[in-house]
Scaffold this active site. Structure first.
Site, PDB file in Angstrom:
ATOM      1  N   TYR A 199      32.211  26.423  33.811  1.00  0.00           N
ATOM      2  CA  TYR A 199      32.503  26.033  35.197  1.00  0.00           C
ATOM      3  C   TYR A 199      34.009  26.005  35.389  1.00  0.00           C
ATOM      4  CZ  TYR A 199      29.167  24.845  38.745  1.00  0.00           C
ATOM      5  OH  TYR A 199      28.292  24.933  39.784  1.00  0.00           O
ATOM      6  N   GLU A 201      35.864  25.624  38.734  1.00  0.00           N
ATOM      7  CA  GLU A 201      36.268  25.455  40.142  1.00  0.00           C
ATOM      8  C   GLU A 201      37.785  25.316  40.224  1.00  0.00           C
ATOM      9  OE1 GLU A 201      33.846  22.117  41.176  1.00  0.00           O
ATOM     10  OE2 GLU A 201      32.311  23.375  42.097  1.00  0.00           O
ATOM     11  N   ASP A 345      38.632  46.999  55.016  1.00  0.00           N
ATOM     12  CA  ASP A 345      37.571  46.831  54.022  1.00  0.00           C
ATOM     13  C   ASP A 345      37.422  48.163  53.302  1.00  0.00           C
ATOM     14  OD1 ASP A 345      35.236  46.635  52.600  1.00  0.00           O
ATOM     15  OD2 ASP A 345      34.071  45.698  54.212  1.00  0.00           O
ATOM     16  N   THR A 371      34.672  45.731  47.408  1.00  0.00           N
ATOM     17  CA  THR A 371      33.734  45.451  46.322  1.00  0.00           C
ATOM     18  C   THR A 371      34.348  46.060  45.079  1.00  0.00           C
ATOM     19  OG1 THR A 371      32.584  47.516  46.746  1.00  0.00           O
ATOM     20  CG2 THR A 371      31.679  45.567  47.799  1.00  0.00           C
ATOM     21  N   LYS A 374      31.566  49.951  43.660  1.00  0.00           N
ATOM     22  CA  LYS A 374      31.244  51.247  44.281  1.00  0.00           C
ATOM     23  C   LYS A 374      32.076  52.345  43.601  1.00  0.00           C
ATOM     24  CE  LYS A 374      29.414  48.892  48.250  1.00  0.00           C
ATOM     25  NZ  LYS A 374      29.579  48.475  49.671  1.00  0.00           N
ATOM     26  N   ARG A 380      29.226  44.208  39.843  1.00  0.00           N
ATOM     27  CA  ARG A 380      28.956  43.844  41.238  1.00  0.00           C
ATOM     28  C   ARG A 380      29.813  42.637  41.583  1.00  0.00           C
ATOM     29  NH1 ARG A 380      25.220  47.028  42.365  1.00  0.00           N
ATOM     30  NH2 ARG A 380      25.386  46.458  44.539  1.00  0.00           N
TER      31      ARG A 380
HETATM   32  C1  LIG Z   1      29.120  47.534  50.404  1.00  0.00           C
HETATM   33  C2  LIG Z   1      30.013  47.053  51.436  1.00  0.00           C
HETATM   34  C3  LIG Z   1      30.297  45.682  51.597  1.00  0.00           C
HETATM   35  C4  LIG Z   1      29.542  44.542  50.969  1.00  0.00           C
HETATM   36  O1  LIG Z   1      29.188  44.528  49.735  1.00  0.00           O
HETATM   37  P1  LIG Z   1      28.186  43.471  49.090  1.00  0.00           P
HETATM   38  O2  LIG Z   1      28.799  43.309  47.751  1.00  0.00           O
HETATM   39  O3  LIG Z   1      26.871  44.146  49.081  1.00  0.00           O
HETATM   40  O4  LIG Z   1      28.204  42.216  49.891  1.00  0.00           O
HETATM   41  C5  LIG Z   1      31.245  45.314  52.515  1.00  0.00           C
HETATM   42  N1  LIG Z   1      31.878  46.227  53.238  1.00  0.00           N
HETATM   43  C6  LIG Z   1      31.620  47.543  53.137  1.00  0.00           C
HETATM   44  C7  LIG Z   1      32.359  48.507  53.986  1.00  0.00           C
HETATM   45  C8  LIG Z   1      30.669  48.004  52.241  1.00  0.00           C
HETATM   46  O5  LIG Z   1      30.376  49.289  52.171  1.00  0.00           O
END
Ligand SMILES: *Cc1c(COP(=O)(O)O)cnc(C)c1O
Length: 559
Positions: A199, A201, A345, A371, A374, A380
């Protein structure tokens, strides 16, 4: 050449002989023991195996009475290949064919002189790099990949079965899901590590619990490497996912009811950019922008007009299904004119940005969210990068604002992946992802399929199967799935089908490129996609493609 050597009490005399006889020829690190008191052989095998696994030694020598316990112990370590040898021939072959890097010797069975001869022969023999032996060694190292989870076989066979099924799927199918990738073994080791027990925090150096020295080190590495990799002023590596990263930025900057200008979900945006079913759409006033109807690309003049008209607090760019480059410099100009926060993003393109295959938003944006799983290919998870002036607000929005304890095991895996991205090899990977995507896209396009926006600049493209063949994205994805090619149905701009059916499919090349595929394979896969979609109801085509796809992927093992 550096040798790490160890024994148990049964092998201690032979070890002493080897150390004195060979120290003129090699740099020898004697791991003990140094007397005849009874001891436990795994303790010394572990020391030598760690030296070999880390590269601190070129090879290892382990001696006990039979050599068996030593070889069992050493072979539990990744990248360690310990060979129990009784003859010089076996020592030579174990090097040549199996790439052995530890020689185990049975002190009861061989003379001191013969043991020295075996060690010298082992050291002098190069590993045979021919394809067939390299292929077998690669299989040995991965042991069918089930070795990752073999402890579960007895502990929980049902969960093991799920893991085995995922492994088999990855080993036999072509994964073209644009939001997925294939993680490295190193990344998975960190993600599955004991760091999950802690933990923590708070933030490194300022935790609520004691005992955080090890996790502090891991999180500090992740933060530092993230800033270095992306040229950012500040990084928060704690968000559990991409949606949480976006939530953190909203919480750090605006109030409920404030206006966000963002890309519409059905045109390529993301749920967390203001969809009415998502927290973002429930808490904030969302004004969506769309792509141009003709070009199907972002229309910056139109976004500027909207921004000046509605005066949003945040202008958010970045998407889940946009196949073109985004002009961040232009977006910054709009934000400056409209006096709003620039938020990008880059969840989908983070790997392309890290590898220099897409312009970086970091110099322009107040906040960049992403993220890590990807195109970046990590665990993840999520992350936020920001300018220093936002650092405090961001950090307190994440904790205590919206999360409790961070997932330090996942944070460690993020650190591992950021380091991977600092290599030249990974930069080449990012360029190859884009090249592969363009070749795959053109192959499908040349078979008559309409591609949204006419092509792609990044790792994904959208095929309009509805206008080309009169089938839905749902039907197309199902037919391809039956043929061992995994894609997802996806809405296309101004789609007339429901989000459950859609007019399009989304195709991405991050995962196949991680497996080492190049342009030649993309042409094959593109041809198969068109073959299956041209004959949507023909099961025999699907079966043929599935067979051929399985053969192809066998040559590109998953890491
Ligand atoms: C995949 C994605 C997210 C969110 O990802 P999670 O980990 O599934 O919450 C946010 N923004 C964009 C543009 C994405 O493609």
């Amino acid at each position: 050449m550096k040798i790490s050597i160890g024994s148990d009490h049964g092998g201690v005399e032979l070890k002493a002989l080897a150390v004195s006889a060979l120290s003129g020829e090699f740099a020898i690190d004697d791991k003990g023991p140094f007397d005849r008191d009874p001891c436990d052989y795994p303790d010394y095998a572990v020391k030598v195996a760690l030296d070999v696994a880390s590269g601190a030694a070129d090879f290892g020598v382990l001696i006990c009475r039979s050599g068996i316990g030593m070889s069992m112990a050493a072979n539990r370590f990744q990248n360690v290949r310990a060979a129990l040898c009784h003859t010089v021939d076996a020592a030579v072959l174990s090097r040549q064919h199996n790439g052995a890097n530890v020689i185990c010797i049975a002190g009861d069975s061989v003379s001191g002189e013969y043991a020295l001869e075996m060690i010298r022969a082992f050291a002098a023999t190069p590993v045979d790099e021919s394809e067939r032996h390299a292929r077998r060694r690669a299989k040995l190292e991965r042991a069918g990949r089930l070795s990752d989870a073999s402890g579960l076989l007895a502990a929980d066979p049902e969960v093991f079965a799920a893991i085995a099924a995922q492994t088999a799927q990855e080993d036999t199918e072509i994964n073209l899901i644009a939001s997925e990738n294939t993680s490295s073994r190193a990344c998975r080791e960190a993600a599955g590590s004991v760091l999950m027990n802690k933990y923590a925090e708070g933030y490194p150096g300022k935790r609520w619990y004691s005992g955080c020295v090890p996790v502090d080190a891991a999180e500090e590495l992740a933060r530092k490497r993230a800033c270095e990799l992306f040229g950012a002023e500040h990084a928060n590596v704690q968000p559990h996912c991409g949606s949480a990263a976006n939530m953190a930025v909203y919480f750090a900057t605006i109030k409920p009811g404030d206006t966000i200008l963002s890309m519409s979900l059905d045109q390529g945006g993301h749920l967390s950019h203001g969809s009415p079913v998502n927290f973002s759409g429930k808490i904030y006033n969302i004004v969506p922008y769309t792509v141009n109807r003709e070009t199907e690309m972002l229309d910056y003049d139109e976004i500027e007009r909207l921004a000046l008209e509605i005066k949003p607090k945040i202008l958010l760019t970045g998407a889940s299904a946009y196949p073109r480059k985004i002009d961040f410099k232009r977006v910054r100009e709009i934000c400056d004119k409209a006096g709003c926060i620039m938020m990008v993003d880059m969840a989908h393109i983070a790997g392309l940005v890290a590898g220099g295959a897409h312009e970086s938003p970091v110099p322009y944006a107040d906040f960049v969210t992403t993220t890590t799983h990807k195109t970046l290919g990590g665990p993840r998870g999520g992350m936020v990068l920001c300018k220093e002036k936002w650092a405090k607000a961001l950090d307190s929005a994440v904790f205590p604002g919206m999360q409790g304890g961070p997932l330090e095991n996942i944070i460690a895996a993020k650190a591992v992946v950021f380091k991977e991205w600092m290599s030249e090899e990974k930069k080449g990977y990012a360029q190859q992802v884009v090249k592969n995507c363009q070749v795959l896209c053109k192959t499908v396009q040349d078979r008559g399929y309409r591609i949204v926006s006419g092509g792609t600049d990044n790792h994904l493209f959208l095929v309009d199967v509805k206008s080309t063949k009169g089938i839905t994205g749902k039907e197309a994805a199902a037919a391809l799935d039956a043929a061992g090619i995994v894609v997802n149905k996806n809405t296309i701009p101004y789609d007339t089908e429901s989000p459950f059916k859609t007019s399009g499919i989304r195709v991405g090349t991050a995962s196949v490129t991680t497996r080492g595929m190049k342009e030649a394979e993309m042409i094959k896969i593109g041809t198969w996609i068109a073959d299956v979609l041209d004959n949507i109801a023909d099961v025999s085509v699907q079966e043929r493609v599935k067979r051929e796809a399985k053969e192809l992927v066998a040559g590109f093992p998953v890491p």
